[in-house]
Each structure stands twice: as structure tokens, then as C-alpha cells.
Design an enzyme around this catalytic site. Structure first.
Site, PDB file in Angstrom:
ATOM      1  N   ASP A  70      15.558  12.561  16.457  1.00 48.63           N
ATOM      2  CA  ASP A  70      15.267  11.306  15.777  1.00 48.63           C
ATOM      3  C   ASP A  70      15.447  10.121  16.713  1.00 48.63           C
ATOM      4  OD1 ASP A  70      14.792  12.576  13.302  1.00 48.63           O
ATOM      5  OD2 ASP A  70      16.948  12.723  12.959  1.00 48.63           O
ATOM      6  N   HIS A  71      14.748   9.045  16.391  1.00 55.01           N
ATOM      7  CA  HIS A  71      14.826   7.781  17.127  1.00 55.01           C
ATOM      8  C   HIS A  71      16.275   7.354  17.335  1.00 55.01           C
ATOM      9  CE1 HIS A  71      14.323   3.218  17.081  1.00 55.01           C
ATOM     10  NE2 HIS A  71      13.623   3.587  18.142  1.00 55.01           N
TER      11      HIS A  71
END
Length: 198
Positions: free
Chosen positions: A43-44
Site C-alpha cells: 500500500d501507498h
């Protein structure tokens, strides 16, 4: 020719090379051959190990759920995590995956006695003197979207910082955010599929 790299994805970087709005991507940090892409994603707002390759067979084997492989995460959570919460995480937790309830598979969860040897995050987590922020070591053999974050939130201890430390025998040990190591095929396959299973 097949290429194999492991990288330490920094915080707030997308797990892709193509640009998206104003967000940073792997292209801002890593210069690899054009046909090399990440296997899976982080994830970011997560950090840590990503494998980059153009080996389609390896890509298939790591992304197909029937070839389960262990992923180890170091997870900083919000609040004094209880033994009850750790036991729930180990057994199964019902989380939302694509709008449906999904029961996670049993996994290994340990409370770490001290902060793991990681570089400081930029920016750091918000520090609150009166609320503990302990670290868990979680080893899963599956990887649903935002699974670890959903699991810790479900048992009452939201994730503050999430670092993927290793996938089977490949780890970010000794690496810094933005770091890259090129590996050979034999080593990668040995560590992922034929080495000592941890």
C-alpha cells in the site's frame, strides 16, 4: 534476460512505475529495465520489501493463492495491545474484502519486546506520550488488500506503521528506504521456494 531486484519501498510511494497525479512512484527512486515490474504490491502508506522482476513464471507463482508463501510484517499499533487481541489475530478475524466478509487464515503473531531495527519513517508517526505504540511481528501466508491493517483495527488496535520485512527467505535486513539489491535467479528461487522455511 530475466532480472531480479529487491527494494525497500519508502512510505507514501505507490507500488508502480507509471505516474498518478502528484503521488510519488517507484520511478522516482529506482532505475530498472523497462520490462521489470513489482510482484504484487504494498500500500501507498506501507513500507518495505517489494520484489521487482520480468520473470513471468515467478510472478505467477507468487501471486497465485494456491502457492502459499510466508510474508513477515513488523506492525506498530495504537494502544497497549492485549493477549486476547493477539490470540484473536492468530486464529481468525472477519474482515471486509471487496464488500464481503472474509475469515483470515490462522497466522503467527508475536509482541516484540523492543522496537525493531528500522530506519526512522519520514514523516514519523504521531507520538502521544500517554498512549503506548507497541510493535507486533505478524507472519501471514496470504495477502488480501490492506489485510494486516484491517485485522489489527478489527481487534481494537489500529496500525500506525506497517513494514513488510521479508517474503520467505528474502528480506530488507540492512537496507534503507529507497535501497535496491540486484539478485540472481538461483538465489531468488532458493530463498523463495527451496530454502529453509522460516
Amino acid at each position: 534476460m530475466n532480472y531480479y531486484f529487491i527494494i525497500y519501498k519508502p512510505y507514501l510511494v505507490l507500488s508502480q512505475f507509471s505516474p498518478v497525479e502528484e503521488k510519488k512512484t517507484l520511478a522516482d527512486f529506482f532505475d530498472v529495465p523497462k520490462d521489470v515490474y513489482p510482484v504484487g504490491r504494498l500500500d501507498h502508506d506501507s513500507e518495505g520489501l517489494l520484489l521487482l522482476t520480468n520473470d513471468k513464471q515467478l510472478n505467477h507463482r507468487l501471486l497465485d493463492p494456491k502457492f502459499a508463501h510466508k510474508r513477515e510484517y513488523w506492525v506498530q499499533v495504537d494502544g497497549a495491545v492485549t493477549n486476547e487481541a493477539i490470540n484473536r489475530l492468530r486464529k481468525t478475524v472477519a474482515i471486509n474484502v471487496d464488500g464481503k466478509l472474509y475469515n483470515t487464515k490462522p497466522c503467527e503473531v508475536f509482541l516484540l519486546d523492543e522496537e525493531p531495527p528500522l530506519p526512522e519513517r519520514e514523516p514519523p508517526i504521531r507520538f502521544r506520550k500517554e498512549i503506548p505504540a507497541p510493535w507486533l511481528r505478524m507472519i501471514l501466508a496470504e495477502g488480501k488488500n490492506r489485510q494486516v491493517r484491517k485485522m489489527t483495527a478489527k481487534v481494537g488496535f489500529p496500525t500506525l506503521r506497517l513494514v513488510r520485512y521479508r517474503v520467505e527467505g528474502l528480506s530488507i535486513d540492512g537496507m534503507q528506504p529507497g535501497g535496491l539489491k540486484q539478485l540472481d535467479q538461483h538465489f531468488v528461487y532458493e530463498q523463495l521456494f527451496y530454502g529453509n522455511k522460516k
